[in-house]
Scaffold this motif. Structure first.
Motif, PDB file in Angstrom:
ATOM      1  N   ALA A 223       0.912  -1.261   0.247  1.00  0.00           N
ATOM      2  CA  ALA A 223       0.131   0.024   0.010  1.00  0.00           C
ATOM      3  C   ALA A 223       0.992   1.196  -0.078  1.00  0.00           C
ATOM      4  CB  ALA A 223      -0.834  -0.207   1.170  1.00  0.00           C
ATOM      5  N   THR A 224       2.175   1.137   0.307  1.00  0.00           N
ATOM      6  CA  THR A 224       2.934   2.246   0.440  1.00  0.00           C
ATOM      7  C   THR A 224       3.828   2.448  -0.656  1.00  0.00           C
ATOM      8  OG1 THR A 224       4.852   1.505   1.775  1.00  0.00           O
ATOM      9  CG2 THR A 224       2.757   1.973   3.074  1.00  0.00           C
ATOM     10  N   SER A 225       3.853   1.513  -1.727  1.00  0.00           N
ATOM     11  CA  SER A 225       4.943   1.484  -2.660  1.00  0.00           C
ATOM     12  C   SER A 225       4.419   2.075  -3.900  1.00  0.00           C
ATOM     13  CB  SER A 225       5.502   0.194  -2.770  1.00  0.00           C
ATOM     14  OG  SER A 225       6.285   0.011  -3.838  1.00  0.00           O
ATOM     15  N   LEU A 226       5.332   2.584  -4.760  1.00  0.00           N
ATOM     16  CA  LEU A 226       4.626   2.967  -6.125  1.00  0.00           C
ATOM     17  C   LEU A 226       5.139   1.969  -7.093  1.00  0.00           C
ATOM     18  CD1 LEU A 226       5.791   6.868  -5.875  1.00  0.00           C
ATOM     19  CD2 LEU A 226       3.729   5.945  -5.513  1.00  0.00           C
ATOM     20  N   VAL A 227       5.950   0.774  -6.892  1.00  0.00           N
ATOM     21  CA  VAL A 227       6.159   0.072  -7.843  1.00  0.00           C
ATOM     22  C   VAL A 227       5.481  -1.355  -7.729  1.00  0.00           C
ATOM     23  CG1 VAL A 227       8.179  -1.802  -8.333  1.00  0.00           C
ATOM     24  CG2 VAL A 227       8.693   0.350  -7.230  1.00  0.00           C
ATOM     25  N   PRO A 228       4.837  -1.550  -9.022  1.00  0.00           N
ATOM     26  CA  PRO A 228       3.475  -2.634  -8.826  1.00  0.00           C
ATOM     27  C   PRO A 228       4.058  -3.936  -8.935  1.00  0.00           C
ATOM     28  CG  PRO A 228       4.261  -1.978 -11.145  1.00  0.00           C
ATOM     29  CD  PRO A 228       5.189  -0.984 -10.312  1.00  0.00           C
ATOM     30  N   LEU A 229       4.511  -4.356  -7.504  1.00  0.00           N
ATOM     31  CA  LEU A 229       5.059  -5.654  -7.281  1.00  0.00           C
ATOM     32  C   LEU A 229       4.224  -6.123  -5.940  1.00  0.00           C
ATOM     33  CD1 LEU A 229       9.061  -5.536  -7.778  1.00  0.00           C
ATOM     34  CD2 LEU A 229       7.217  -6.527  -9.429  1.00  0.00           C
ATOM     35  N   HIS A 230       3.829  -7.308  -5.899  1.00  0.00           N
ATOM     36  CA  HIS A 230       3.581  -7.798  -4.785  1.00  0.00           C
ATOM     37  C   HIS A 230       4.890  -8.381  -3.714  1.00  0.00           C
ATOM     38  CE1 HIS A 230      -0.819  -8.275  -6.027  1.00  0.00           C
ATOM     39  NE2 HIS A 230      -0.138  -8.579  -7.159  1.00  0.00           N
ATOM     40  N   ASP A 231       4.334  -8.319  -2.444  1.00  0.00           N
ATOM     41  CA  ASP A 231       5.428  -8.560  -1.496  1.00  0.00           C
ATOM     42  C   ASP A 231       6.213 -10.054  -1.732  1.00  0.00           C
ATOM     43  OD1 ASP A 231       5.135  -6.218  -0.112  1.00  0.00           O
ATOM     44  OD2 ASP A 231       3.748  -6.922   1.290  1.00  0.00           O
ATOM     45  N   TYR A 232       5.366 -11.065  -2.122  1.00  0.00           N
ATOM     46  CA  TYR A 232       6.067 -12.221  -2.492  1.00  0.00           C
ATOM     47  C   TYR A 232       7.049 -12.011  -3.602  1.00  0.00           C
ATOM     48  CZ  TYR A 232       3.312 -13.242  -6.554  1.00  0.00           C
ATOM     49  OH  TYR A 232       2.532 -13.159  -7.839  1.00  0.00           O
ATOM     50  N   GLN A 233       6.856 -11.036  -4.554  1.00  0.00           N
ATOM     51  CA  GLN A 233       7.662 -11.065  -5.633  1.00  0.00           C
ATOM     52  C   GLN A 233       8.794 -10.224  -5.273  1.00  0.00           C
ATOM     53  OE1 GLN A 233       5.050  -8.871  -8.214  1.00  0.00           O
ATOM     54  NE2 GLN A 233       4.220 -10.671  -9.305  1.00  0.00           N
ATOM     55  N   ARG A 234       8.815  -9.415  -4.083  1.00  0.00           N
ATOM     56  CA  ARG A 234       9.959  -8.615  -3.323  1.00  0.00           C
ATOM     57  C   ARG A 234      10.887  -9.737  -2.725  1.00  0.00           C
ATOM     58  NH1 ARG A 234       5.971  -4.739  -3.057  1.00  0.00           N
ATOM     59  NH2 ARG A 234       6.335  -2.790  -4.052  1.00  0.00           N
ATOM     60  N   ASN A 235      10.023 -10.571  -2.277  1.00  0.00           N
ATOM     61  CA  ASN A 235      10.801 -11.587  -1.029  1.00  0.00           C
ATOM     62  C   ASN A 235      11.493 -12.404  -2.248  1.00  0.00           C
ATOM     63  OD1 ASN A 235       9.857 -10.848   1.008  1.00  0.00           O
ATOM     64  ND2 ASN A 235       8.039 -12.231   1.147  1.00  0.00           N
ATOM     65  N   ARG A 236      11.094 -12.696  -3.477  1.00  0.00           N
ATOM     66  CA  ARG A 236      11.907 -13.546  -4.241  1.00  0.00           C
ATOM     67  C   ARG A 236      13.239 -12.861  -5.019  1.00  0.00           C
ATOM     68  NH1 ARG A 236       7.404 -16.508  -8.263  1.00  0.00           N
ATOM     69  NH2 ARG A 236       6.584 -18.022  -6.834  1.00  0.00           N
ATOM     70  N   ILE A 237      13.023 -11.568  -5.137  1.00  0.00           N
ATOM     71  CA  ILE A 237      14.153 -10.633  -5.507  1.00  0.00           C
ATOM     72  C   ILE A 237      15.196 -10.722  -4.581  1.00  0.00           C
ATOM     73  CG2 ILE A 237      14.772  -8.457  -6.271  1.00  0.00           C
ATOM     74  CD1 ILE A 237      12.198  -8.058  -7.626  1.00  0.00           C
ATOM     75  N   LEU A 238      14.821 -10.288  -3.148  1.00  0.00           N
ATOM     76  CA  LEU A 238      15.718 -10.131  -2.102  1.00  0.00           C
ATOM     77  C   LEU A 238      16.165 -11.745  -1.559  1.00  0.00           C
ATOM     78  CD1 LEU A 238      13.752  -7.470  -0.287  1.00  0.00           C
ATOM     79  CD2 LEU A 238      15.925  -7.345  -1.311  1.00  0.00           C
ATOM     80  N   THR A 239      15.502 -12.461  -1.695  1.00  0.00           N
ATOM     81  CA  THR A 239      15.995 -14.113  -1.520  1.00  0.00           C
ATOM     82  C   THR A 239      17.227 -14.225  -2.163  1.00  0.00           C
ATOM     83  OG1 THR A 239      13.999 -14.864  -0.919  1.00  0.00           O
ATOM     84  CG2 THR A 239      15.633 -16.361  -1.682  1.00  0.00           C
ATOM     85  N   PHE A 240      17.217 -13.832  -3.590  1.00  0.00           N
ATOM     86  CA  PHE A 240      18.439 -13.852  -4.468  1.00  0.00           C
ATOM     87  C   PHE A 240      19.522 -13.131  -4.045  1.00  0.00           C
ATOM     88  CE2 PHE A 240      20.388 -11.994  -8.197  1.00  0.00           C
ATOM     89  CZ  PHE A 240      21.182 -13.256  -8.710  1.00  0.00           C
TER      90      PHE A 240
END
Length: 416
Positions: free
Chosen positions: A241-258
C-alpha cells in the motif's frame, strides 16, 4: 483400372523432395526433450504415486498433431486472421477475472491465471497471448516502414499497444513470469527489422532506470520489514500500500532472496527454501548422477512436490543424471535454438525471419531464466523449462511455436 506403381528411383525422388522440404532437426530435438521431460516428471512424482506423466504423454501426442498441422500450413496464412487471433487472446485473458472461472484452487492465493475446464484440465490464456503477440508483432513489422526512430514512431506505437495490452492483463492476474518473456521477443523482432541502434540504447537506459527503481524499492522494503516484523508483513502484504512499484510482497521476497537471503530467510525455511534445496540437488548429482528415480531430494520431498515436476525439474535432472546429463539437455536446447536461427536466415521474406527469430528468443529466455534460477544465478520467477516441465497448455504452445518455425522452413522456396 491400372495401378501406378512407383519405381525405387521414383520413391527415392519423393523421399529426397520430402527431406528437402522438411527440417528433421527441430522435431527430433523436441521429441528428445519431451521424452526426457516425461521420464523425469515420473521420477519427481514417484513417491507421491501421481500420474501427471501420463497426462504429459497425452498432451505430447496432442502437441505432435498440432505441430504437424501448423507446419503444413503456409505461415503467411496467419496474417489473414491475425487480428482475430489477437482478439481471442485478449478475450481469454479477460475471462480469468470472472469470479469462479479459474476454479477454487486456482484462486486460492488471489491468482487468476487459468480457465478451469470442469472434469478435464485447466487452460492458461497467457500462453496463447505470447503466440498472439508474436504474430501481431510480425504482422505490424512486415507491413510497416522501420528505420530511424522518427521514421518508426508509428510502428513503435502500434507495437507498444499490441504487446502492452496483454502484458498489462497478465500482470493483473498476477503472472510476472509470463509477462517478462514478451518484451525480449518483441525487441528481437525489432532488431531483425533493422531499427536504429539508438532505440536499443534508449531502451537499455530505461531498463537500467527500472532496475534502479526496483533496487531502491527493495531497500525500502527491507527497512520496512525490519521496523514492522518479517512474518507479519509477509502474511499481510502491508508494504504494498505504500509502494509506487507494482510488485507484490512475495515478488519482492523472491528478488531479495536472490540478493540477500541471509536477511529475508536466514534459516532457509521459507522464501529461500526452494532455492536452497535446488542448489543441493544440482550439487549432489556429481558428474554422472545418482541414477534415474534414485535422487533423494525429490524422492524424499526435500525439493517441494509442488514444483519438482514443473518449475524445478532441472534440479531433478541434475541430481539423477549429473553434470553430463544436464549438459546433454542444455546441448539439445542449444541445437534447437541454433537451428531456429538457421531457419530464420533461410526465410524467403521478412515475415518468416521475424517469426523464427521471435520464437527463438522466446525459447531462449525460458531456457536461460529457468536454469539460471535453479542454480542461483537469477531470482526465482517460476518460468517453466520448454518441453520438459509439466504443463499441458505450455507444452501445446511450445509445439505450436515450433510448428511455425517448421512452416517457415517448408515454404522457404515459395516466393509467390
Amino acid at each position: 483400372m491400372a495401378i501406378n506403381v512407383r519405381t525405387p528411383l521414383e520413391w527415392l525422388s519423393v523421399f529426397k523432395t520430402t527431406r528437402e522440404r522438411f527440417d528433421w532437426i527441430t522435431p527430433l530435438t523436441c521429441l528428445a526433450l519431451t521424452t526426457i521431460g516425461v521420464f523425469f516428471i515420473y521420477s519427481a512424482q514417484l513417491e507421491q504415486a501421481r500420474s501427471d506423466w501420463i497426462r504429459q504423454v497425452i498432451f505430447l501426442f496432442m502437441g505432435a498433431g498440432l505441430y504437424a498441422a501448423v507446419a503444413l500450413i503456409d505461415y503467411r496464412f496467419w496474417l489473414t486472421i491475425v487480428h482475430w487471433i489477437y482478439l481471442a487472446s485478449i478475450v481469454t485473458l479477460l475471462l480469468v477475472f470472472i469470479p469462479g472461472i479459474s476454479g477454487g484452487a486456482a484462486e486460492k492465493w488471489g491468482a487468476r491465471r487459468w480457465i478451469a475446464i470442469p472434469g478435464v484440465t485447466s487452460f492458461q490464456p497467457s500462453e496463447t497471448a505470447k503466440i498472439a503477440v508474436l504474430l501481431m508483432s510480425a504482422s505490424i513489422l512486415t507491413r510497416a516502414r522501420v528505420g530511424t526512430i522518427s521514421q518508426s514512431l508509428g510502428t513503435l506505437g502500434k507495437l507498444a499497444l499490441a504487446a502492452g495490452i496483454p502484458i498489462f492483463l497478465i500482470m493483473l492476474q498476477p503472472d510476472l513470469k509470463s509477462a517478462i518473456v514478451i518484451p525480449p521477443m518483441v525487441f528481437s523482432m525489432l532488431y531483425v527489422s533493422k531499427l536504429s541502434l539508438r532505440f536499443f540504447a534508449a531502451a537499455f537506459g530505461a531498463f537500467v532506470l527500472v532496475v534502479g527503481v526496483v533496487a531502491i524499492d527493495s531497500y525500502r522494503y527491507v527497512k520496512f520489514m525490519e521496523e514492522h516484523g518479517y512474518d507479519f508483513l509477509r502474511d499481510k502484504g502491508r508494504y504494498e500500500a505504500t509502494s509506487l512499484v507494482p510488485l507484490h510482497d512475495y515478488q519482492r521476497n523472491r528478488i531479495l532472496t536472490f540478493v540477500v537471503p541471509e536477511i529475508i530467510d536466514p534459516k532457509f525455511k521459507k522464501d529461500a527454501y526452494n532455492l536452497n534445496q535446488s542448489l543441493i540437488s544440482v550439487g549432489s548429482g556429481g558428474l554422472t548422477g545418482k541414477g534415474w528415480t534414485q535422487g533423494t531430494q525429490a524422492q524424499l520431498g526435500y525439493l517441494p512436490t509442488g514444483v519438482s515436476h514443473n518449475d524445478f525439474i532441472f534440479p531433478v535432472i541434475a541430481e539423477e543424471i549429473g553434470f553430463l546429463g544436464s549438459l546433454t539437455v542444455i546441448g539439445l536446447f542449444g541445437l534447437l535454438l541454433f537451428n531456429s536461427v538457421r531457419i530464420a536466415s533461410l526465410a524467403r521474406d521478412r515475415l518468416g525471419a521475424l517469426i523464427a527469430i521471435g520464437v527463438t528468443l522466446l525459447f531462449a529466455v525460458h531456457v536461460f531464466v529457468n536454469i539460471a534460477m535453479c542454480i542461483g544465478l537469477m531470482p526465482i520467477t517460476g518460468i517453466p523449462l520448454p518441453f520438459i516441465s509439466y504443463g499441458g497448455t505450455f507444452l501445446l504452445s511450445c509445439c505450436l511455436l515450433q510448428g511455425l518455425v517448421q512452416s517457415v522452413y517448408r515454404f522457404r522456396r515459395d516466393r509467390s
